[in-house]
Motif scaffolding. Structure first.
Motif, PDB file in Angstrom:
ATOM      1  N   ILE A   1     -26.516  74.089  12.866  1.00 17.98           N
ATOM      2  CA  ILE A   1     -26.536  72.688  12.435  1.00 17.98           C
ATOM      3  C   ILE A   1     -27.505  72.522  11.263  1.00 17.98           C
ATOM      4  O   ILE A   1     -27.233  71.787  10.298  1.00 17.98           O
ATOM      5  CB  ILE A   1     -26.931  71.770  13.616  1.00 17.98           C
ATOM      6  CG1 ILE A   1     -25.778  71.672  14.619  1.00 17.98           C
ATOM      7  CG2 ILE A   1     -27.306  70.379  13.119  1.00 17.98           C
ATOM      8  CD1 ILE A   1     -26.086  70.816  15.832  1.00 17.98           C
ATOM      9  N   GLU A   2     -28.629  73.207  11.342  1.00 18.45           N
ATOM     10  CA  GLU A   2     -29.581  73.153  10.221  1.00 18.45           C
ATOM     11  C   GLU A   2     -28.984  73.791   8.969  1.00 18.45           C
ATOM     12  O   GLU A   2     -29.163  73.287   7.851  1.00 18.45           O
ATOM     13  CB  GLU A   2     -30.868  73.873  10.616  1.00 18.45           C
ATOM     14  CG  GLU A   2     -31.952  73.804   9.553  1.00 18.45           C
ATOM     15  CD  GLU A   2     -33.242  74.472  10.001  1.00 18.45           C
ATOM     16  OE1 GLU A   2     -34.179  74.544   9.175  1.00 18.45           O
ATOM     17  OE2 GLU A   2     -33.307  74.927  11.165  1.00 18.45           O
TER      18      GLU A   2
ATOM     19  N   ASN B   1     -26.277  71.781   6.833  1.00 20.64           N
ATOM     20  CA  ASN B   1     -26.780  70.694   5.988  1.00 20.64           C
ATOM     21  C   ASN B   1     -27.372  71.202   4.669  1.00 20.64           C
ATOM     22  O   ASN B   1     -27.888  70.404   3.872  1.00 20.64           O
ATOM     23  CB  ASN B   1     -27.847  69.892   6.749  1.00 20.64           C
ATOM     24  CG  ASN B   1     -27.245  69.016   7.841  1.00 20.64           C
ATOM     25  OD1 ASN B   1     -26.435  68.142   7.566  1.00 20.64           O
ATOM     26  ND2 ASN B   1     -27.628  69.267   9.083  1.00 20.64           N
ATOM     27  N   ASP B   2     -27.266  72.485   4.445  1.00 21.53           N
ATOM     28  CA  ASP B   2     -27.779  73.061   3.197  1.00 21.53           C
ATOM     29  C   ASP B   2     -26.955  72.534   2.016  1.00 21.53           C
ATOM     30  O   ASP B   2     -25.730  72.712   1.965  1.00 21.53           O
ATOM     31  CB  ASP B   2     -27.679  74.591   3.278  1.00 21.53           C
ATOM     32  CG  ASP B   2     -28.358  75.268   2.089  1.00 21.53           C
ATOM     33  OD1 ASP B   2     -28.648  74.576   1.088  1.00 21.53           O
ATOM     34  OD2 ASP B   2     -28.582  76.483   2.163  1.00 21.53           O
TER      35      ASP B   2
ATOM     36  N   ASN C   1     -18.561  74.859  10.449  1.00 22.73           N
ATOM     37  CA  ASN C   1     -18.122  73.792  11.355  1.00 22.73           C
ATOM     38  C   ASN C   1     -17.214  74.354  12.460  1.00 22.73           C
ATOM     39  O   ASN C   1     -17.301  73.943  13.622  1.00 22.73           O
ATOM     40  CB  ASN C   1     -17.388  72.705  10.566  1.00 22.73           C
ATOM     41  CG  ASN C   1     -17.269  71.404  11.338  1.00 22.73           C
ATOM     42  OD1 ASN C   1     -18.245  70.689  11.499  1.00 22.73           O
ATOM     43  ND2 ASN C   1     -16.074  71.106  11.843  1.00 22.73           N
TER      44      ASN C   1
ATOM     45  N   ASP D   1     -26.522  65.254  18.000  1.00 27.52           N
ATOM     46  CA  ASP D   1     -26.357  66.255  16.937  1.00 27.52           C
ATOM     47  C   ASP D   1     -25.826  65.652  15.645  1.00 27.52           C
ATOM     48  O   ASP D   1     -25.598  66.360  14.669  1.00 27.52           O
ATOM     49  CB  ASP D   1     -25.430  67.381  17.402  1.00 27.52           C
ATOM     50  CG  ASP D   1     -24.124  66.852  17.997  1.00 27.52           C
ATOM     51  OD1 ASP D   1     -23.694  65.760  17.570  1.00 27.52           O
ATOM     52  OD2 ASP D   1     -23.557  67.508  18.875  1.00 27.52           O
ATOM     53  N   GLY D   2     -25.583  64.335  15.644  1.00 28.22           N
ATOM     54  CA  GLY D   2     -25.113  63.672  14.429  1.00 28.22           C
ATOM     55  C   GLY D   2     -23.669  63.937  14.086  1.00 28.22           C
ATOM     56  O   GLY D   2     -23.220  63.617  12.983  1.00 28.22           O
ATOM     57  N   SER D   3     -22.917  64.526  14.998  1.00 30.57           N
ATOM     58  CA  SER D   3     -21.515  64.844  14.724  1.00 30.57           C
ATOM     59  C   SER D   3     -20.621  63.642  15.009  1.00 30.57           C
ATOM     60  O   SER D   3     -21.023  62.691  15.666  1.00 30.57           O
ATOM     61  CB  SER D   3     -21.067  66.031  15.582  1.00 30.57           C
ATOM     62  OG  SER D   3     -21.102  65.681  16.961  1.00 30.57           O
TER      63      SER D   3
ATOM     64  N   PHE E   1     -19.798  68.303  11.836  1.00 32.16           N
ATOM     65  CA  PHE E   1     -21.255  68.272  11.799  1.00 32.16           C
ATOM     66  C   PHE E   1     -21.751  68.193  10.352  1.00 32.16           C
ATOM     67  O   PHE E   1     -21.158  68.778   9.437  1.00 32.16           O
ATOM     68  CB  PHE E   1     -21.829  69.539  12.447  1.00 32.16           C
ATOM     69  CG  PHE E   1     -21.449  69.725  13.882  1.00 32.16           C
ATOM     70  CD1 PHE E   1     -22.303  69.322  14.904  1.00 32.16           C
ATOM     71  CD2 PHE E   1     -20.229  70.308  14.220  1.00 32.16           C
ATOM     72  CE1 PHE E   1     -21.962  69.501  16.226  1.00 32.16           C
ATOM     73  CE2 PHE E   1     -19.881  70.491  15.547  1.00 32.16           C
ATOM     74  CZ  PHE E   1     -20.734  70.087  16.554  1.00 32.16           C
ATOM     75  N   GLY E   2     -22.898  67.524  10.181  1.00 37.60           N
ATOM     76  CA  GLY E   2     -23.603  67.544   8.899  1.00 37.60           C
ATOM     77  C   GLY E   2     -22.714  67.285   7.694  1.00 37.60           C
ATOM     78  O   GLY E   2     -21.984  66.293   7.629  1.00 37.60           O
ATOM     79  N   ARG E   3     -22.753  68.197   6.734  1.00 35.42           N
ATOM     80  CA  ARG E   3     -22.015  68.030   5.488  1.00 35.42           C
ATOM     81  C   ARG E   3     -20.503  68.144   5.676  1.00 35.42           C
ATOM     82  O   ARG E   3     -19.747  67.795   4.760  1.00 35.42           O
ATOM     83  CB  ARG E   3     -22.488  69.067   4.462  1.00 35.42           C
ATOM     84  CG  ARG E   3     -23.896  68.806   3.914  1.00 35.42           C
ATOM     85  CD  ARG E   3     -24.173  69.727   2.748  1.00 35.42           C
ATOM     86  NE  ARG E   3     -23.192  69.530   1.689  1.00 35.42           N
ATOM     87  CZ  ARG E   3     -22.913  70.429   0.741  1.00 35.42           C
ATOM     88  NH1 ARG E   3     -23.538  71.601   0.752  1.00 35.42           N
ATOM     89  NH2 ARG E   3     -22.021  70.191  -0.189  1.00 35.42           N
TER      90      ARG E   3
END
Length: 227
Positions: free
Chosen positions: A44-45, A48-49, A61, A94-96, A105-107
């Motif tokens: 997950i970290e 987001n790169d 993903n 987890d922001g998903s 997730f993320g981006r």
């Protein structure tokens, strides 16, 4: 198998098995679940790169979705082996977002195809909400009125008998006049006094009470005789 047996004897946990049912030790299952969570957190970290390409984001993903399913499987396995119930407490922020049973997730939420999916879902939700509102408004615009649905206070209802005489049509007036004349003719001819309508007179209230008392006395006497 020998490596896993050695690991159990020395407190060392090896690589996670592909099938959770291969693990029969609750502590080992807990350790594998923890490893899965650590891997999820790292990916997950990474997703987001800002330097990642879209293809890399899609791959990450997909891997995260597989790890989430694996973590869920370990939750079930730990519970089956008598461990804590992580199914109730494993919800993670987890922001998903979930679309068609698939997480982004993320981006990954910024990918063009995902943005289209999210926009389409928002439009569908707005349309469903609008349709429900329209149905409600149409329901309240019917001629039934609020009293039909139980929204009108009974104390506010006008219970007076309306005067319908003034609203009678000529046909209704002629029918009523015919009925009045016919009733008068029957009364004049003595029809109402015919034997057909000579019904027996109903008992008075006092006669009814006397009959009830007499019946009770008779029942008491019969009970005393049978003793």
């Amino acid at each position: 198998m020998l490596n896993r047996l050695y690991g159990r004897q020395h407190g060392v946990v090896g690589s996670r098995p592909r099938v959770t049912q291969d693990t029969d030790d609750v502590h080992e299952a807990e350790a594998f679940r923890t490893m899965c969570l650590q891997e999820i957190s790292a990916k997950i970290e990474k997703i987001n790169d800002p330097l990642l390409q879209d293809s890399q984001i899609r791959d990450l993903n997909d891997e995260l979705n597989k790890l989430m399913r694996e973590r869920r499987a370990w939750d079930h396995r730990v519970k089956e082996l008598g461990g804590p119930d992580h199914l109730r407490t494993s919800a993670v922020a987890d922001g998903s977002v979930m679309v068609n049973n698939y997480r982004y997730f993320g981006r990954a939420k910024q990918l063009p195809e995902v943005e289209r999916l999210l926009k389409s879902r928002e439009q569908e939700n707005a349309s469903a909400s609008g349709n429900a509102k329209e149905r409600f408004l149409r329901l309240n615009q019917t001629d039934l009125g609020p009293a039909y649905y139980g929204y009108e206070d009974e104390n506010e209802l006008d219970l007076r008998i309306p005067n319908v005489t003034a609203q009678e049509t000529p046909e209704e007036c002629a029918l009523l006049e015919f009925e009045r004349k016919r009733t008068q003719e029957l009364r004049t001819s003595g029809f109402e006094k015919s034997a057909v309508f000579d019904l027996p007179q109903l008992p008075t209230e006092q006669e009814y009470q006397d009959a009830v008392v007499a019946l009770r006395k008779q029942q008491l006497l019969e009970r005393l005789k049978n003793r």
